[in-house]
Design a protein around this motif. Structure first.
Motif, mmCIF file in Angstrom:
data_model
loop_
_atom_site.group_PDB
_atom_site.id
_atom_site.type_symbol
_atom_site.label_atom_id
_atom_site.label_comp_id
_atom_site.label_asym_id
_atom_site.label_seq_id
_atom_site.Cartn_x
_atom_site.Cartn_y
_atom_site.Cartn_z
ATOM 1 N N PHE A 112 -7.914 26.274 -3.946
ATOM 2 C CA PHE A 112 -8.692 25.309 -3.152
ATOM 3 C C PHE A 112 -8.418 23.875 -3.561
ATOM 4 C CE2 PHE A 112 -12.405 23.772 -5.752
ATOM 5 C CZ PHE A 112 -11.996 24.312 -6.960
ATOM 6 N N LYS A 113 -7.760 23.673 -4.704
ATOM 7 C CA LYS A 113 -7.484 22.315 -5.182
ATOM 8 C C LYS A 113 -6.607 21.546 -4.182
ATOM 9 C CE LYS A 113 -9.461 22.938 -9.248
ATOM 10 N NZ LYS A 113 -10.582 22.159 -9.777
ATOM 11 N N TYR A 237 -20.487 30.305 -5.841
ATOM 12 C CA TYR A 237 -19.311 29.465 -6.100
ATOM 13 C C TYR A 237 -19.044 29.336 -7.596
ATOM 14 C CZ TYR A 237 -15.751 26.164 -4.954
ATOM 15 O OH TYR A 237 -14.526 25.583 -4.800
ATOM 16 N N GLY A 241 -15.929 21.734 -13.027
ATOM 17 C CA GLY A 241 -16.381 20.344 -12.877
ATOM 18 C C GLY A 241 -17.426 20.178 -11.780
ATOM 19 N N THR A 243 -16.938 20.125 -8.329
ATOM 20 C CA THR A 243 -16.611 19.443 -7.059
ATOM 21 C C THR A 243 -16.849 20.326 -5.838
ATOM 22 O OG1 THR A 243 -14.361 19.757 -7.826
ATOM 23 C CG2 THR A 243 -14.981 17.527 -7.165
ATOM 24 N N GLY A 244 -16.490 21.592 -5.928
ATOM 25 C CA GLY A 244 -16.650 22.475 -4.776
ATOM 26 C C GLY A 244 -18.107 22.528 -4.347
ATOM 27 N N GLY A 302 -10.221 27.838 -15.042
ATOM 28 C CA GLY A 302 -10.997 27.063 -14.065
ATOM 29 C C GLY A 302 -12.463 26.923 -14.448
ATOM 30 N N THR A 379 -11.525 31.154 -5.195
ATOM 31 C CA THR A 379 -10.948 29.816 -5.252
ATOM 32 C C THR A 379 -9.433 29.772 -5.484
ATOM 33 O OG1 THR A 379 -11.913 29.856 -7.462
ATOM 34 C CG2 THR A 379 -13.012 28.483 -5.821
ATOM 35 N N TYR A 385 -2.475 34.303 -12.435
ATOM 36 C CA TYR A 385 -3.124 34.694 -13.692
ATOM 37 C C TYR A 385 -2.461 35.925 -14.308
ATOM 38 C CZ TYR A 385 -6.710 31.450 -12.128
ATOM 39 O OH TYR A 385 -7.373 30.322 -11.722
#
Ligand SMILES: Cc1ncc(COP(=O)(O)O)c(C=O)c1O
Length: 397
Positions: A112-113, A237, A241, A243-244, A302, A379, A385
């Motif tokens: 999603f970044k 979610y 950080g 943001t989402g 993440g 996300t 991974y």
């Protein structure tokens, strides 16, 4: 006259003070994140839910509520419009009945970044920036490298040694200069800021830069569009950080002003790792801010954000929505990566799997009832991974 964008400036998210938007900006005068604002009355004249079908299948279909002023200024790889997939077999295993996965792993660099980077890099280039710098837990580094390459700009990325190998490799393959850092995101942030100051590079770290949030808010626009003007009861979610979470919460107010939704909001549930859960701790202690999480023990990149710059905004979104926050152990996340794969053929990252893993506990605690409509955000793609999944004995022969 119709306008491509109805962006009308930046405001401090804490004081509401209007601030200049004609130069590259970081935090507000009060030291808080800046938010973009729009003339939503004007936007509503052309951005109508019933007319969306013919628009580009990317985040830029919502151009009226994005800050870029003209189509030729957009830096895009066709990010967004990720599918919203019903997951009935997974729902059954989790003890719920209406479960959808919004699969962000389909984005150009697999997370999603990309949404945030498309907008942030478009704006940076439009404002004359040539050189950028950014700290990242992993996926944002790959995304930033790809979009700066697409824009013809230069970026220095600071990433922990412990980030997935795929994130190191992709960042270099997209032509960025990568500094591998001994430590977590907070140490990367310190080094990136110092580098930016010494070299005149513009810093685009989470919430220090105002437009990544704008890209990420399109997750909520798409969700509402895909649900035909409805919102789910619950959004789960994964939060680093934040943001989402914060971006979607901002979007729901805009969507109401545009007339796409009414007053109902989803309850926003934030999921973190037990080994780094500053938001979960602050939420349950009724605090307004988070403390620095000193002993990060999670291996999930993440979710390794020991300092949360936008802590007030994250906690406000959770509380105003009537949501909650919950932490999950790494080992359980990895079990749910495998469960989502085996039950539904979904490539779910450990961060997305954390949200699935949280659901049975949320039902047990009565934070979610089994018959509510639930949207989990996956996300990123699990393929990023492979080192941690192979190391856990899953997926290796
Ligand atoms: C796959 C994945 N999920 C979730 C997150 C957390 O996102 P946010 O910073 O928006 O809370 C990240 C951030 O690095 C991530 O890479």
């Amino acid at each position: 006259m119709t306008e491509f964008s109805t962006f009308n400036g930046l405001r401090c998210s804490r004081t509401g003070q209007a601030e200049a938007a004609d130069s590259p900006r970081n935090l507000s005068a009060a030291g808080a994140p800046l938010f973009a604002s729009y003339d939503l009355e004007k936007a509503a004249r052309t951005l109508r839910l019933r007319d969306m079908a013919g628009r580009a299948p990317s985040i830029w279909r919502y151009h009226e509520v994005l800050p870029v002023s003209a189509p030729e200024r957009i830096v895009t790889l066709f990010e967004g419009m990720s599918p919203l997939l019903a997951a009935p077999r997974l729902a059954e295993a989790l003890g719920v009945t209406k479960l959808w996965v919004k699969d962000e792993g389909r984005n150009p660099t697999g997370s999603f970044k990309d949404r945030g980077m498309s907008v942030a890099i478009s704006m940076a280039r439009a404002l004359g920036v040539e050189r950028l710098v950014m700290p990242t837990a992993g996926n944002a580094g790959g995304a930033a490298a790809a979009y700066t390459a697409r824009a013809g700009l230069k970026i220095d990325v600071f990433m922990p040694r412990s980030a997935p190998r795929a994130n190191h490799i992709e960042t270099r393959l997209y032509g960025a200069s990568l500094t591998v850092v001994e430590g977590f995101l907070d140490e990367c942030g310190r080094q990136a800021s110092a580098f930016g100051q010494a070299n005149g590079a513009f810093e685009i770290s989470t919430f220090k830069e105002p437009y990544r949030v704008e890209g990420k808010k399109t997750m909520a626009y798409e969700l509402v569009e895909q649900l035909g003007g409805d919102v789910p009861d619950v959004i789960v979610y994964p939060t680093g950080g934040g943001t989402g979470l914060v971006a979607m919460w901002k979007a729901f107010d805009e969507l109401e002003a545009l007339g796409w939704i009414g007053g109902k909001r989803p309850r926003m549930i934030s999921v973190q790792a037990e080994g780094c859960a500053p938001i979960v701790k602050a939420y349950h202690e009724n605090a307004e801010t988070t403390e620095h999480w000193k002993n990060v023990t999670t291996r999930i990149s993440g979710l390794s954000a020991p300092r949360v710059l936008a802590d007030r905004l994250c906690l406000r979104a959770i509380r105003e929505s009537g949501g909650t926050a919950i932490a999950v152990p790494d080992e359980v996340m990895l079990e749910f990566v495998a469960l989502a794969g085996a039950r539904e053929g979904l490539s779910v990252c450990p961060e997305g799997a954390a949200c699935l893993a949280a659901l049975p506990e949320l039902v047990k605690r009565r934070d979610v009832s089994a018959d509510e409509s639930i949207v989990v955000f996956n996300t990123a793609n699990a393929n990023k991974y492979t080192d941690i999944l192979a190391g856990s004995g899953r997926g290796s022969g």
